[in-house]
Write a protein that holds these residues in place. Sequence first.
Motif, mmCIF file in Angstrom:
data_model
loop_
_atom_site.group_PDB
_atom_site.id
_atom_site.type_symbol
_atom_site.label_atom_id
_atom_site.label_comp_id
_atom_site.label_asym_id
_atom_site.label_seq_id
_atom_site.Cartn_x
_atom_site.Cartn_y
_atom_site.Cartn_z
ATOM 1 N N LEU A 199 0.837 -1.199 0.000
ATOM 2 C CA LEU A 199 0.000 0.000 0.000
ATOM 3 C C LEU A 199 0.874 1.252 0.000
ATOM 4 C CD1 LEU A 199 -2.747 1.386 0.198
ATOM 5 C CD2 LEU A 199 -2.620 1.125 2.692
ATOM 6 N N PHE A 200 1.938 1.242 0.819
ATOM 7 C CA PHE A 200 2.807 2.429 0.849
ATOM 8 C C PHE A 200 3.517 2.629 -0.485
ATOM 9 C CE2 PHE A 200 6.770 4.625 1.366
ATOM 10 C CZ PHE A 200 6.348 5.758 2.030
ATOM 11 N N LYS A 201 3.964 1.515 -1.099
ATOM 12 C CA LYS A 201 4.616 1.645 -2.402
ATOM 13 C C LYS A 201 3.691 2.313 -3.407
ATOM 14 C CE LYS A 201 7.686 -2.360 -1.966
ATOM 15 N NZ LYS A 201 8.001 -3.703 -2.481
ATOM 16 N N ASN A 202 2.402 1.909 -3.365
ATOM 17 C CA ASN A 202 1.443 2.534 -4.281
ATOM 18 C C ASN A 202 1.305 4.016 -3.997
ATOM 19 O OD1 ASN A 202 0.901 0.166 -5.642
ATOM 20 N ND2 ASN A 202 -0.759 -0.424 -4.266
ATOM 21 N N ILE A 203 1.239 4.383 -2.686
ATOM 22 C CA ILE A 203 1.117 5.796 -2.321
ATOM 23 C C ILE A 203 2.371 6.558 -2.737
ATOM 24 C CG2 ILE A 203 0.933 7.400 -0.373
ATOM 25 C CD1 ILE A 203 -0.736 5.316 1.075
ATOM 26 N N PHE A 204 3.539 5.959 -2.486
ATOM 27 C CA PHE A 204 4.810 6.617 -2.807
ATOM 28 C C PHE A 204 4.992 6.767 -4.321
ATOM 29 C CE2 PHE A 204 9.364 6.563 -3.736
ATOM 30 C CZ PHE A 204 9.847 7.501 -2.839
ATOM 31 N N ASN A 205 4.753 5.663 -5.059
ATOM 32 C CA ASN A 205 5.044 5.673 -6.491
ATOM 33 C C ASN A 205 3.972 6.358 -7.318
ATOM 34 O OD1 ASN A 205 7.520 4.299 -6.383
ATOM 35 N ND2 ASN A 205 6.507 2.332 -6.218
ATOM 36 N N GLU A 206 2.699 6.253 -6.911
ATOM 37 C CA GLU A 206 1.609 6.814 -7.710
ATOM 38 C C GLU A 206 1.172 8.185 -7.208
ATOM 39 O OE1 GLU A 206 0.760 5.419 -10.436
ATOM 40 O OE2 GLU A 206 2.064 3.702 -10.064
ATOM 41 N N SER A 207 1.926 8.792 -6.320
ATOM 42 C CA SER A 207 1.574 10.116 -5.802
ATOM 43 C C SER A 207 1.566 11.140 -6.930
ATOM 44 C CB SER A 207 2.584 10.534 -4.717
ATOM 45 O OG SER A 207 2.398 11.879 -4.363
ATOM 46 N N ALA A 208 0.676 12.123 -6.811
ATOM 47 C CA ALA A 208 0.632 13.213 -7.795
ATOM 48 C C ALA A 208 1.830 14.150 -7.643
ATOM 49 C CB ALA A 208 -0.668 13.996 -7.642
ATOM 50 N N ASP A 209 2.559 14.025 -6.541
ATOM 51 C CA ASP A 209 3.749 14.840 -6.300
ATOM 52 C C ASP A 209 4.999 14.007 -6.565
ATOM 53 O OD1 ASP A 209 2.104 16.912 -5.442
ATOM 54 O OD2 ASP A 209 2.123 16.184 -3.373
ATOM 55 N N ALA A 210 6.101 14.690 -6.859
ATOM 56 C CA ALA A 210 7.381 14.005 -7.029
ATOM 57 C C ALA A 210 7.919 13.599 -5.662
ATOM 58 C CB ALA A 210 8.379 14.912 -7.743
ATOM 59 N N ASN A 211 8.307 12.339 -5.510
ATOM 60 C CA ASN A 211 8.878 11.832 -4.267
ATOM 61 C C ASN A 211 10.307 11.369 -4.526
ATOM 62 O OD1 ASN A 211 6.872 12.107 -2.263
ATOM 63 N ND2 ASN A 211 5.715 10.446 -3.190
ATOM 64 N N LEU A 212 11.235 11.887 -3.735
ATOM 65 C CA LEU A 212 12.635 11.481 -3.801
ATOM 66 C C LEU A 212 13.045 10.951 -2.436
ATOM 67 C CD1 LEU A 212 14.083 14.696 -5.518
ATOM 68 C CD2 LEU A 212 13.282 12.638 -6.671
ATOM 69 N N MET A 213 13.904 9.940 -2.413
ATOM 70 C CA MET A 213 14.424 9.417 -1.153
ATOM 71 C C MET A 213 15.933 9.602 -1.143
ATOM 72 S SD MET A 213 13.141 8.116 1.586
ATOM 73 C CE MET A 213 11.625 7.450 0.974
ATOM 74 N N THR A 214 16.450 10.207 -0.052
ATOM 75 C CA THR A 214 17.886 10.433 0.073
ATOM 76 C C THR A 214 18.327 10.076 1.484
ATOM 77 O OG1 THR A 214 17.877 12.711 0.935
ATOM 78 C CG2 THR A 214 17.574 12.424 -1.440
ATOM 79 N N LYS A 215 19.637 10.015 1.671
ATOM 80 C CA LYS A 215 20.171 9.905 3.017
ATOM 81 C C LYS A 215 20.025 11.250 3.711
ATOM 82 C CE LYS A 215 23.448 6.205 2.009
ATOM 83 N NZ LYS A 215 24.871 5.772 2.020
ATOM 84 N N VAL A 216 20.030 11.232 5.008
ATOM 85 C CA VAL A 216 19.818 12.468 5.759
ATOM 86 C C VAL A 216 20.979 13.430 5.581
ATOM 87 C CG1 VAL A 216 19.501 13.450 8.070
ATOM 88 C CG2 VAL A 216 18.347 11.319 7.454
ATOM 89 N N ASP A 217 22.196 12.909 5.455
ATOM 90 C CA ASP A 217 23.371 13.775 5.441
ATOM 91 C C ASP A 217 23.713 14.319 4.057
ATOM 92 O OD1 ASP A 217 23.691 13.476 8.164
ATOM 93 O OD2 ASP A 217 24.892 11.658 7.931
ATOM 94 N N ASP A 218 23.865 13.440 3.058
ATOM 95 C CA ASP A 218 24.399 13.920 1.777
ATOM 96 C C ASP A 218 23.329 14.238 0.740
ATOM 97 O OD1 ASP A 218 23.483 11.451 0.947
ATOM 98 O OD2 ASP A 218 25.465 10.563 0.744
#
Length: 727
Positions: A199-218
């Motif tokens: 369910l989260f993958k669907n929310i993350f991938n099909e969101s109307a907004d751009a979603n990026l995942m990064t490390k906290v530091d770099d």
Amino acid sequence: MVKTPKHRKMTIRLLNTENRWGRSFLQLFEDDKLIFRLLLFASAFIYASSGTIYYQQGLTSFDVFLLNIGFAVFSALVFAASFLSKGIKKYLPTIFQWLVYAIMAQVVLEATSYNFSLVETMAVLVTYIMCSLVFRKPIYLNSFLMISLVMILAGIYTNPKVENPHTLFIVFFSMGFVSAIALGSRLRVQEKLRKSESLFKNIFNESADANLMTKVDDQKIITCNKRALDLFEVDSMEDLLGIDANSLQKHPFNSAEISSVKQQIKDNWGWSKELEYVSRKGKIFWGNLEYRVVEYMNKPHLQIRISDISERKRLEKLLLAEKQVLEMASKDNDLTRALNHLVSNVEEMIGDMQCSVFRMDEGGNELQWFIAPSISADLIRTIGNIPVNISALSAGKAAASKLTSYCPNVETNEDWKNYIVQARRHKIASCFSFPILSEGGNVLGVFEVYYKTTKEKPDTKDMEIINRSVNIVGVLMEKDNAVTKNKLSLERIQTQNEELKKTNAELDRFVYSTSHDLRAPLMNMLGLVDIVELTITDEKPKKYLGMMKTSVTNLDNTIKEILEYSKNTRTEVEISEMDLHSVTEEVLAGLQFMEGSDKVEKKLHFDMQVPFYSDVNRMKVILNNLISNAIKYRNTKIEDQFVEIDAIVNSEKAIITVRDNGIGINPDYRDKIFDMFFRATTQGSGSGLGLYILKETLAKVNGKISLETTPNIGSTFTIEIPNFKLK
């Protein structure tokens, strides 16, 4: 749907400090390699210690002692190699399953050689249960149980000295029962987690907004969704992986800004701001940036959500530019300055386009260059004045026919053949000309646009801006002609002023109708979110639905502010007697469900010496803006948060003071906070309209406002409104 690389198992959760440790403990049992390493360590320790103790006490032979030490050494070597060798780490489950069978054979061998006591019975049972943790599927566990049973039967019937064979059977069946329950519970938990993660993958991938995942530091991008690929104009996820998310901004944060943002994320677990971005193909767009710390792959990561707000920004800029142009023309009577401002803003809003305004000469025979802020003097000099006839350049055609003239490709257009070198030099690929007509239908000039690429005609969004600009230029030109030539009577001048008012009224009606049209789908979205929340019991997707609801609510609040501004502009002042205390209580009641309202103490002090007469609805707007700002920009780092409302009403006026101990306002922004769309802080999710609406509303009732503020101490707003009936 964008697929996450196979080597990454997407398990993302919002961090919650209250149950983080408990959840982390449970996650240990979902990490196979960690469990295997713990069991290997336990096996090495137990075999070495218990084998030595049993041998020293004479309970086992030297051969059994060597066997125990052998198991301990082998377990220790595999444990160490799992950190050093990728091959061992990869095949660790298989190696450990074979080791488990060897352990069980050794346990059965020893068990059938002793007269069992309670301690030894429990030791065998614990050994069985620990070994069963290795198996992840029912078929593997069942095979292990059957082979263990065969080992026990063989051990009993090949060693007639066994005194308590029934004890071994009890141990076996107890182990099977406990292991089956543990495996069944584990499979149910895994299935629930699988559905939740899906369910989260669907929310993350099909969101109307751009979603990026990064490390906290770099802030190097490690995964993203499909919308991110579209927004930044790339073909695949690999084109974004490894890129610093900060570099996607038109103006990347410097080191001081990055440190400030990190501190705010640390304090608030999130941060947001409206910024300009550049796609990988060079397209500039506006985005609402939101940082949020989440748990990804069992570690804190930064989820970066970017909402495309380019259209909203373009509408805001267009409305503001039109308002400024009308004010310039009314106050300064400087048509050139006003139109330069308008054309420059139109060029900036559309991006790949240049504009010019031609003005008809007195004889009506030629078009003269009038406004062209981005057109080179060389091109203007080469083309010169354009004759008004059908065989001239497109501007002349538009003036002669009073219709829009289209030139999709100047390279193939006969009228441009004498100017093709200049067109190429100045990157003019297509040209469109719009006649500027007076109210009586006379040609005042031509509004011309030039694109750097060939196109059949401007798109719908561009046409909306162009048509509105042509209308405003027409009104201002006609007024300027009347003033310059001094040929119109006072009545005619008044009519022109009415045209300006009409244009402003149309702008207000446009804002009002557009806002109403926008609210309907937002309310539908909120309803759908509420329905989904009722059908979901898992807390993790509920948090993301709550985030979605918050974003929609913030947008709806912005639209409400626009409606308040429009209503204040369109409606007349209605004076009536009011109970100021009751009005304030009504406003507070409406704000009781606002985020943070329950943490802010409300203090009311009223001195009503005489009845108060003013506009009740506008008074509610004024109080609502001041009190909601005090709540929204409260100081969350202190406990005793408050907002204090004092009011004194006498025969001349009402003096209302709203004081808080919030975050305050930077003194440098004192003169800007009442400007349209200005925001003095990134805390909260306001649109920058609240105090502007407050100022405009006060102007309608002849009120005035003053401010005293100190950063991190608080703010005091004092307003004075005439008592219309008694003044």
